[in-house]
Design an enzyme around this catalytic site. Structure first.
Site, PDB file in Angstrom:
ATOM      1  N   HIS A  47       0.801  -1.223   0.000  1.00 31.34           N
ATOM      2  CA  HIS A  47       0.000   0.000   0.000  1.00 31.34           C
ATOM      3  C   HIS A  47       0.836   1.276   0.000  1.00 31.34           C
ATOM      4  O   HIS A  47       0.287   2.373  -0.179  1.00 31.34           O
ATOM      5  CB  HIS A  47      -0.971   0.002   1.180  1.00 31.34           C
ATOM      6  CG  HIS A  47      -2.292   0.607   0.828  1.00 31.34           C
ATOM      7  ND1 HIS A  47      -3.446   0.391   1.563  1.00 31.34           N
ATOM      8  CD2 HIS A  47      -2.677   1.428  -0.184  1.00 31.34           C
ATOM      9  CE1 HIS A  47      -4.457   1.044   1.018  1.00 31.34           C
ATOM     10  NE2 HIS A  47      -4.017   1.686  -0.039  1.00 31.34           N
TER      11      HIS A  47
ATOM     12  N   ASP B 277      -6.835  -6.513   2.459  1.00 35.55           N
ATOM     13  CA  ASP B 277      -7.024  -6.889   3.862  1.00 35.55           C
ATOM     14  C   ASP B 277      -8.205  -6.164   4.500  1.00 35.55           C
ATOM     15  O   ASP B 277      -8.542  -6.419   5.657  1.00 35.55           O
ATOM     16  CB  ASP B 277      -5.745  -6.720   4.681  1.00 35.55           C
ATOM     17  CG  ASP B 277      -5.365  -5.268   4.985  1.00 35.55           C
ATOM     18  OD1 ASP B 277      -6.236  -4.391   5.014  1.00 35.55           O
ATOM     19  OD2 ASP B 277      -4.159  -5.018   5.211  1.00 35.55           O
TER      20      ASP B 277
ATOM     21  N   HIS C 289       4.324   1.196   4.236  1.00 31.13           N
ATOM     22  CA  HIS C 289       2.959   0.896   3.789  1.00 31.13           C
ATOM     23  C   HIS C 289       1.916   1.262   4.850  1.00 31.13           C
ATOM     24  O   HIS C 289       0.725   1.275   4.556  1.00 31.13           O
ATOM     25  CB  HIS C 289       2.812  -0.571   3.344  1.00 31.13           C
ATOM     26  CG  HIS C 289       2.707  -1.584   4.449  1.00 31.13           C
ATOM     27  ND1 HIS C 289       2.122  -2.828   4.262  1.00 31.13           N
ATOM     28  CD2 HIS C 289       3.112  -1.558   5.736  1.00 31.13           C
ATOM     29  CE1 HIS C 289       2.174  -3.513   5.389  1.00 31.13           C
ATOM     30  NE2 HIS C 289       2.773  -2.775   6.287  1.00 31.13           N
TER      31      HIS C 289
ATOM     32  N   ASP D  60      -7.407  -1.965  -0.233  1.00 32.87           N
ATOM     33  CA  ASP D  60      -6.473  -2.943   0.306  1.00 32.87           C
ATOM     34  C   ASP D  60      -7.260  -4.233   0.517  1.00 32.87           C
ATOM     35  O   ASP D  60      -8.295  -4.227   1.192  1.00 32.87           O
ATOM     36  CB  ASP D  60      -5.900  -2.421   1.626  1.00 32.87           C
ATOM     37  CG  ASP D  60      -4.775  -3.275   2.174  1.00 32.87           C
ATOM     38  OD1 ASP D  60      -4.842  -4.509   2.032  1.00 32.87           O
ATOM     39  OD2 ASP D  60      -3.841  -2.711   2.774  1.00 32.87           O
TER      40      ASP D  60
ATOM     41  N   HIS E 229      -6.711  -1.011   7.998  1.00 31.40           N
ATOM     42  CA  HIS E 229      -5.789  -0.109   8.680  1.00 31.40           C
ATOM     43  C   HIS E 229      -6.016   1.328   8.217  1.00 31.40           C
ATOM     44  O   HIS E 229      -6.474   1.565   7.102  1.00 31.40           O
ATOM     45  CB  HIS E 229      -4.346  -0.521   8.404  1.00 31.40           C
ATOM     46  CG  HIS E 229      -4.072  -1.973   8.679  1.00 31.40           C
ATOM     47  ND1 HIS E 229      -4.246  -2.956   7.721  1.00 31.40           N
ATOM     48  CD2 HIS E 229      -3.658  -2.604   9.795  1.00 31.40           C
ATOM     49  CE1 HIS E 229      -3.947  -4.140   8.244  1.00 31.40           C
ATOM     50  NE2 HIS E 229      -3.584  -3.951   9.500  1.00 31.40           N
TER      51      HIS E 229
ATOM     52  N   ASP F  93      -3.468   3.564   7.978  1.00 28.66           N
ATOM     53  CA  ASP F  93      -2.275   3.962   7.213  1.00 28.66           C
ATOM     54  C   ASP F  93      -1.938   5.440   7.408  1.00 28.66           C
ATOM     55  O   ASP F  93      -1.556   6.134   6.475  1.00 28.66           O
ATOM     56  CB  ASP F  93      -2.444   3.630   5.731  1.00 28.66           C
ATOM     57  CG  ASP F  93      -2.497   2.134   5.476  1.00 28.66           C
ATOM     58  OD1 ASP F  93      -2.071   1.382   6.373  1.00 28.66           O
ATOM     59  OD2 ASP F  93      -2.957   1.722   4.403  1.00 28.66           O
TER      60      ASP F  93
ATOM     61  N   ASP G 240      -9.966  -0.408   3.835  1.00 33.68           N
ATOM     62  CA  ASP G 240      -8.770  -0.980   4.452  1.00 33.68           C
ATOM     63  C   ASP G 240      -9.054  -1.339   5.903  1.00 33.68           C
ATOM     64  O   ASP G 240      -9.829  -0.654   6.589  1.00 33.68           O
ATOM     65  CB  ASP G 240      -7.646   0.063   4.395  1.00 33.68           C
ATOM     66  CG  ASP G 240      -6.254  -0.516   4.540  1.00 33.68           C
ATOM     67  OD1 ASP G 240      -6.104  -1.554   5.205  1.00 33.68           O
ATOM     68  OD2 ASP G 240      -5.305   0.084   4.005  1.00 33.68           O
TER      69      ASP G 240
ATOM     70  N   GLU H 270      -1.899  -5.073  -2.039  1.00 30.03           N
ATOM     71  CA  GLU H 270      -1.556  -6.030  -0.992  1.00 30.03           C
ATOM     72  C   GLU H 270      -1.958  -7.476  -1.291  1.00 30.03           C
ATOM     73  O   GLU H 270      -2.135  -8.283  -0.381  1.00 30.03           O
ATOM     74  CB  GLU H 270      -2.139  -5.594   0.373  1.00 30.03           C
ATOM     75  CG  GLU H 270      -1.575  -4.286   0.908  1.00 30.03           C
ATOM     76  CD  GLU H 270      -0.151  -4.374   1.465  1.00 30.03           C
ATOM     77  OE1 GLU H 270       0.404  -5.487   1.481  1.00 30.03           O
ATOM     78  OE2 GLU H 270       0.393  -3.329   1.870  1.00 30.03           O
TER      79      GLU H 270
END
Length: 301
Positions: A100, A230, A140, A228, A125, A127, A123, A273
């Site tokens: 990412h 994830d 990332h 992303d 996260h 980030d 996402d 990712e």
């Protein structure tokens, strides 16, 4: 999507994190049939190939707080230039990652055209780490902060301008792993976040409806989707480097993509990712391609 011409840009970079394999993500997504799928929907698809990385694959950590900084800057600069070229030809940039951290280059390139860009960050996260708050030093985990003008000046000032985006134009969807420093930045800058708590309570339909209305009120001149894999629950996307249980479902993600397509709002997108080494029979790449199908208007009937 209003733009019928798509340019695919592969970014085989794993410099933003520590797990090898994500550099093969673009190849895995291509193998899963992204070009053929978008072509069947009716798009004019041009695969622009991959950003060529000049550095050796042996990583040089350099700085524990900003691992592989030189390499990330190089990738970001090249990607920014490529995106500007694609935008100049009037084409829709579809970027395949890679980790990412490549979003630093994506948002840099987009920011040369869109002066009030909206960003949907799908996402697990946020980030939003900086070198001071990052528990790992992996870049990332920093692209949103960097793009907002926060962090190391060498990253922040890629292409000679900063910030690339405004914090109030960001919507994070699916967050469930947020570091303490990131929480502070979210509160300080008023960044809109739909965590899994909100998604569970409100439902994805309401989340996307509110997101679209929010960005419309911000008078954005373009909207970038940064997805992303994830962000989805690892049950559906096992091939990611930082899986977090309790994520968005496969069907909720399709609904989100379908609603974004119906809005006609998205002007660029990236899917990141995908790590084939950690995957199960290319399952995660196939999910990515299926979601792209929904984002670009694929219909059952």
């Amino acid at each position: 999507m209003k733009n019928n011409k798509i340019s695919i840009i592969g970014v085989p970079s794993d410099y933003g994190q520590h797990r090898r394999g994500v550099d093969m993500g673009p190849s895995a997504i291509r193998y899963a049939g992204v070009v053929e799928r978008l072509d069947r929907i009716g798009y004019e698809v041009l695969d622009e190939g991959d950003i060529l990385l000049k550095h050796d694959k042996v990583k040089k950590v350099q700085d524990e707080q900003l691992k592989n900084l030189d390499e990330v800057i190089e990738v970001s600069s090249q990607l920014s230039d490529k995106i500007q070229d694609v935008l100049g030809k009037g084409r829709f940039p579809l970027i395949l990652g890679g980790d990412h951290s490549i979003a630093i280059g994506t948002l840099t390139g987009l920011g040369t055209k869109y002066k009030n860009l909206g960003v949907i960050w799908y996402d697990a996260h946020a980030d939003l780490n900086t070198p001071e708050t990052s528990p790992s030093g992996n870049i990332h985990g920093m692209p949103l902060a960097v793009s907002c003008g926060l962090g190391d000046e060498r990253l922040v000032n890629i292409a000679g301008y900063a910030p690339k985006i405004k914090p109030e134009n960001i919507i994070i969807i699916g967050a469930r792993s947020v570091d303490p420093g990131e929480k502070e930045l979210i509160k300080k800058h008023g960044i809109k976040v739909y965590s899994m708590h909100e998604i569970d309570r409100m439902g994805m339909t309401k989340v996307i409806e509110e997101s679209i209305e929010y960005l419309k009120k911000r008078n954005v001149d373009g909207v970038h989707l940064s997805l992303d894999l994830d962000g989805l629950d690892p049950l559906y996307t096992p091939g990611v480097g930082t899986p977090v249980p309790g994520g968005i479902t496969y069907r909720e993600s399709h609904l989100a993509m379908e609603m974004l397509e119906e809005s006609g709002f998205i002007t660029s997108a990236e899917f990141v990712e995908v790590n084939p080494i950690l995957d199960e029979r290319n399952k995660t790449a196939e999910v990515a391609v299926a979601l792209m199908g929904s984002l670009f208007g694929e219909k059952l009937v």
